[in-house]
Design an enzyme around this catalytic site. Structure first.
Site, PDB file in Angstrom:
ATOM      1  N   GLY A  11       0.413  -1.419   0.058  1.00 62.27           N
ATOM      2  CA  GLY A  11      -0.159   0.053   0.086  1.00 62.27           C
ATOM      3  C   GLY A  11       1.172   1.438   0.075  1.00 62.27           C
ATOM      4  O   GLY A  11       0.137   2.111   0.517  1.00 62.27           O
ATOM      5  N   GLY A  14      -0.118   4.992  -1.032  1.00 64.75           N
ATOM      6  CA  GLY A  14      -1.722   5.470  -0.731  1.00 64.75           C
ATOM      7  C   GLY A  14      -0.705   6.908  -0.213  1.00 64.75           C
ATOM      8  O   GLY A  14       0.244   7.267   0.689  1.00 64.75           O
ATOM      9  N   GLN A  15      -1.493   7.744   0.914  1.00 66.18           N
ATOM     10  CA  GLN A  15      -2.006   9.031   1.805  1.00 66.18           C
ATOM     11  C   GLN A  15      -0.269   8.593   2.933  1.00 66.18           C
ATOM     12  O   GLN A  15       0.926   9.453   2.978  1.00 66.18           O
ATOM     13  CB  GLN A  15      -2.509   9.330   2.436  1.00 66.18           C
ATOM     14  N   ASP A  37       2.094  -1.913  -4.140  1.00 62.87           N
ATOM     15  CA  ASP A  37       0.525  -1.425  -4.064  1.00 62.87           C
ATOM     16  C   ASP A  37       0.604  -2.050  -5.134  1.00 62.87           C
ATOM     17  O   ASP A  37       0.566  -3.091  -6.794  1.00 62.87           O
ATOM     18  CB  ASP A  37       1.034  -0.194  -4.489  1.00 62.87           C
ATOM     19  N   ASP A  52      -1.423  -7.063  -6.247  1.00 64.20           N
ATOM     20  CA  ASP A  52      -2.895  -7.502  -4.910  1.00 64.20           C
ATOM     21  C   ASP A  52      -2.336  -8.141  -4.036  1.00 64.20           C
ATOM     22  O   ASP A  52      -2.282  -8.887  -3.749  1.00 64.20           O
ATOM     23  CB  ASP A  52      -3.506  -7.912  -6.432  1.00 64.20           C
ATOM     24  N   TYR A 142     -15.589  -0.505   8.100  1.00 67.68           N
ATOM     25  CA  TYR A 142     -14.265  -0.407   8.536  1.00 67.68           C
ATOM     26  C   TYR A 142     -14.054  -0.583   9.416  1.00 67.68           C
ATOM     27  O   TYR A 142     -13.433  -1.470   9.774  1.00 67.68           O
ATOM     28  CB  TYR A 142     -14.346   1.311   7.722  1.00 67.68           C
ATOM     29  N   LYS A 146     -11.568  -3.276  11.404  1.00 68.06           N
ATOM     30  CA  LYS A 146     -10.576  -2.758  12.232  1.00 68.06           C
ATOM     31  C   LYS A 146     -10.145  -3.514  13.938  1.00 68.06           C
ATOM     32  O   LYS A 146      -9.688  -4.327  13.859  1.00 68.06           O
ATOM     33  CB  LYS A 146     -10.330  -1.511  12.388  1.00 68.06           C
TER      34      LYS A 146
HETATM   35  P1  NAD Z   1      -4.519   5.300   1.439  1.00 65.78           P
HETATM   36  O1  NAD Z   1      -6.329   4.769   0.516  1.00 65.78           O
HETATM   37  O2  NAD Z   1      -4.649   6.503   1.194  1.00 65.78           O
HETATM   38  O3  NAD Z   1      -4.000   4.259   0.452  1.00 65.78           O
HETATM   39  C1  NAD Z   1      -3.915   2.739   0.966  1.00 65.78           C
HETATM   40  C2  NAD Z   1      -3.218   2.145  -0.550  1.00 65.78           C
HETATM   41  O4  NAD Z   1      -3.536   0.572  -0.462  1.00 65.78           O
HETATM   42  C3  NAD Z   1      -3.416   2.491  -1.488  1.00 65.78           C
HETATM   43  O5  NAD Z   1      -2.442   2.873  -2.936  1.00 65.78           O
HETATM   44  C4  NAD Z   1      -3.874   1.248  -2.971  1.00 65.78           C
HETATM   45  O6  NAD Z   1      -4.021   1.898  -3.913  1.00 65.78           O
HETATM   46  C5  NAD Z   1      -3.365  -0.048  -2.212  1.00 65.78           C
HETATM   47  N1  NAD Z   1      -4.487  -1.260  -2.171  1.00 65.78           N
HETATM   48  C6  NAD Z   1      -5.892  -1.383  -2.049  1.00 65.78           C
HETATM   49  N2  NAD Z   1      -5.673  -2.421  -2.572  1.00 65.78           N
HETATM   50  C7  NAD Z   1      -4.781  -3.087  -2.843  1.00 65.78           C
HETATM   51  C8  NAD Z   1      -4.741  -4.452  -2.778  1.00 65.78           C
HETATM   52  N3  NAD Z   1      -5.610  -5.209  -2.755  1.00 65.78           N
HETATM   53  N4  NAD Z   1      -3.094  -5.019  -3.010  1.00 65.78           N
HETATM   54  C9  NAD Z   1      -2.165  -3.927  -2.976  1.00 65.78           C
HETATM   55  N5  NAD Z   1      -2.211  -2.581  -2.543  1.00 65.78           N
HETATM   56  C10 NAD Z   1      -3.776  -1.717  -2.374  1.00 65.78           C
HETATM   57  O7  NAD Z   1      -4.816   4.596   2.663  1.00 65.78           O
HETATM   58  P2  NAD Z   1      -4.158   5.526   4.225  1.00 65.78           P
HETATM   59  O8  NAD Z   1      -4.978   6.276   4.756  1.00 65.78           O
HETATM   60  O9  NAD Z   1      -2.680   5.392   2.791  1.00 65.78           O
HETATM   61  O10 NAD Z   1      -4.156   4.104   4.786  1.00 65.78           O
HETATM   62  C11 NAD Z   1      -3.419   3.278   5.050  1.00 65.78           C
HETATM   63  C12 NAD Z   1      -4.064   2.605   6.972  1.00 65.78           C
HETATM   64  O11 NAD Z   1      -3.840   3.367   7.452  1.00 65.78           O
HETATM   65  C13 NAD Z   1      -5.109   1.772   6.232  1.00 65.78           C
HETATM   66  O12 NAD Z   1      -5.146   0.858   6.749  1.00 65.78           O
HETATM   67  C14 NAD Z   1      -5.568   2.727   6.910  1.00 65.78           C
HETATM   68  O13 NAD Z   1      -7.387   2.457   7.142  1.00 65.78           O
HETATM   69  C15 NAD Z   1      -4.527   3.369   8.312  1.00 65.78           C
HETATM   70  N6  NAD Z   1      -5.953   4.795   8.470  1.00 65.78           N
HETATM   71  C16 NAD Z   1      -5.008   5.549   8.168  1.00 65.78           C
HETATM   72  C17 NAD Z   1      -5.219   6.940   8.025  1.00 65.78           C
HETATM   73  C18 NAD Z   1      -5.753   7.995   8.049  1.00 65.78           C
HETATM   74  O14 NAD Z   1      -6.084   9.095   8.297  1.00 65.78           O
HETATM   75  N7  NAD Z   1      -5.256   8.190   6.617  1.00 65.78           N
HETATM   76  C19 NAD Z   1      -6.270   6.910   9.809  1.00 65.78           C
HETATM   77  C20 NAD Z   1      -5.897   5.714  10.550  1.00 65.78           C
HETATM   78  C21 NAD Z   1      -6.018   4.171   9.403  1.00 65.78           C
HETATM   79  C1  AKB Z   2     -10.845   7.529   7.830  1.00 67.53           C
HETATM   80  O1  AKB Z   2     -11.685   9.131   8.251  1.00 67.53           O
HETATM   81  O2  AKB Z   2     -12.137   6.495   7.569  1.00 67.53           O
HETATM   82  C2  AKB Z   2      -9.839   7.615   8.511  1.00 67.53           C
HETATM   83  C3  AKB Z   2      -9.439   7.090   9.793  1.00 67.53           C
HETATM   84  C4  AKB Z   2      -9.262   7.808  11.275  1.00 67.53           C
HETATM   85  O3  AKB Z   2      -9.014   5.804   9.293  1.00 67.53           O
HETATM   86  N1  AKB Z   2      -9.263   8.715   8.217  1.00 67.53           N
END
Ligand code: NAD
Ligand code: AKB
Length: 315
Positions: A11, A14-15, A37, A52, A142, A146
């Site tokens: 992943g 992603g962000q 990714d 994937d 979601y 989690k």
């Molecule tokens: P994001 O959606 O920005 O990035 C997720 C990445 O996973 C993407 O680049 C996507 O292409 C990749 N992905 C999706 N399906 C896939 C697959 N089948 N195989 C391989 N890659 C795949 O999410 P994020 O914000 O970077 O979050 C990352 C993790 O952190 C997640 O588990 C999310 O639940 C957790 N999280 C994020 C936040 C937040 O505010 N960003 C808060 C709490 C928890």
């Molecule tokens: C969302 O809003 O889904 C995420 C999180 C807090 O897990 N940023």
């Protein structure tokens, strides 16, 4: 981390993945990190594998090809996107975790990082200063995934000795890569619109207070947890961590200190009920007690830094 360790980030586009991968490359050197990714992000440099994560066989091949010892599993559907496709969200969020936990159970890797979220909490959870151990009744697919994931992490630790570590991230704010479909995304979008249009239409009500964190604090927490000695990791489900809490009105007021013409209007959508089910603030004293976690960045520092970076990148 010893020099023989090799990290796989799943992943990575992603962000969080974009910044975490860069940070890991910086700390441990580029050859120790493999990014993966569905697709490579535009400016990425370093080892990359298209993956994937639901393809267990390909995941196993990448792990043996690169002699991977640690996995950071970031692939998931976030809260808002998951509500649009609950069955797929469940499949992705759970099966990705099982695929990685099983690699560790079979001793093919020796350490896992997997993020949880404040979405594990629900309407019956206390709203303020949520304790590490409390009522958890998430109402989103979601949040349910989690919470289930947290239970499975602890189970694999207790039954199979798997060294899996986790944090319940609040909403994360960053400028490098856009957020991927969460309820807290407004707190990132607002900066882009403030700079571009001096105007933002927010999908949450003005007084919706949620826990948030600036990305540098989140990256530091992640790496500090992964670096600490295993004996310090007393919570094997997921640690509460916290930095700041604010409402759309409060962040808008902070932005106005820098962009005086900035205006915000409110048009709540389906994400309002998700936000209403989450807490306003989090008690992270267990993380502080066990591995000395302490947040650094305040709301005003974060706003100043976000605006500075996004304004610069527009020039
Ligand atoms: P994001 O959606 O920005 O990035 C997720 C990445 O996973 C993407 O680049 C996507 O292409 C990749 N992905 C999706 N399906 C896939 C697959 N089948 N195989 C391989 N890659 C795949 O999410 P994020 O914000 O970077 O979050 C990352 C993790 O952190 C997640 O588990 C999310 O639940 C957790 N999280 C994020 C936040 C937040 O505010 N960003 C808060 C709490 C928890
Ligand atoms: C969302 O809003 O889904 C995420 C999180 C807090 O897990 N940023």
């Amino acid at each position: 981390m010893s020099s023989s360790e090799k990290i796989l980030v799943i992943g990575s586009s992603g962000q969080i993945g974009t910044e975490l991968t860069a940070q890991l490359q910086k700390i441990y050197n580029e050859n120790s990190v493999v990014a993966s990714d569905l697709k490579k992000s535009k400016n990425f440099s370093g080892a990359f594998e298209e993956l994937d994560v639901l393809d267990e066989k390909r995941l196993g091949e990448i792990v043996s090809k690169h002699k991977i010892s640690q996995v950071y599993l970031l692939a998931a559907l976030l809260s808002a996107t998951a509500e649009k496709n609950p069955q797929f969200a469940w499949k992705l969020n759970m099966n990705s975790l099982f695929n990685v936990l099983d690699l560790a159970k079979e001793k093919k890797i020796n350490k896992i990082y997997w993020p949880s979220s404040i979405a594990v909490f629900g309407p019956s959870t206390p709203k303020e200063n949520v304790p590490q151990f409390t009522v958890m009744d998430p109402t989103t697919v979601y949040g349910i995934s989690k919470l289930a994931g947290e239970r499975w992490c602890e189970y694999y630790f207790l039954k199979h000795g798997v060294d899996v570590r986790s944090l319940r991230y609040p909403g994360l704010i960053s400028y490098t890569s856009p957020p991927g479909g969460g309820t807290t995304d407004y707190a990132v979008d607002i900066f882009y619109q403030a700079i571009e249009k001096e105007n933002y239409q927010c999908f949450l009500k003005e007084d919706t207070v949620l826990p948030m964190m600036y990305m540098p604090d989140a990256l530091r927490a992640t790496i500090e947890l992964m670096e600490t000695d295993a004996k310090n990791v007393k919570v094997r489900s997921s640690y509460n961590i916290a930095a700041m809490s604010f409402s759309p009105k409060e962040i808008a007021e902070e932005i106005k200190k820098h962009i005086s013409k900035f205006k915000i209007e409110y048009k709540p959508d389906f994400r309002q009920s998700i936000a209403n089910s989450w807490p306003k603030s989090i008690d992270d004293s267990f993380a502080n007690r066990d591995w000395n976690w302490k947040n650094k960045v305040t709301l005003s520092e974060m706003v100043k830094d976000m605006l500075a970076h996004l304004t610069l990148s527009k020039k």
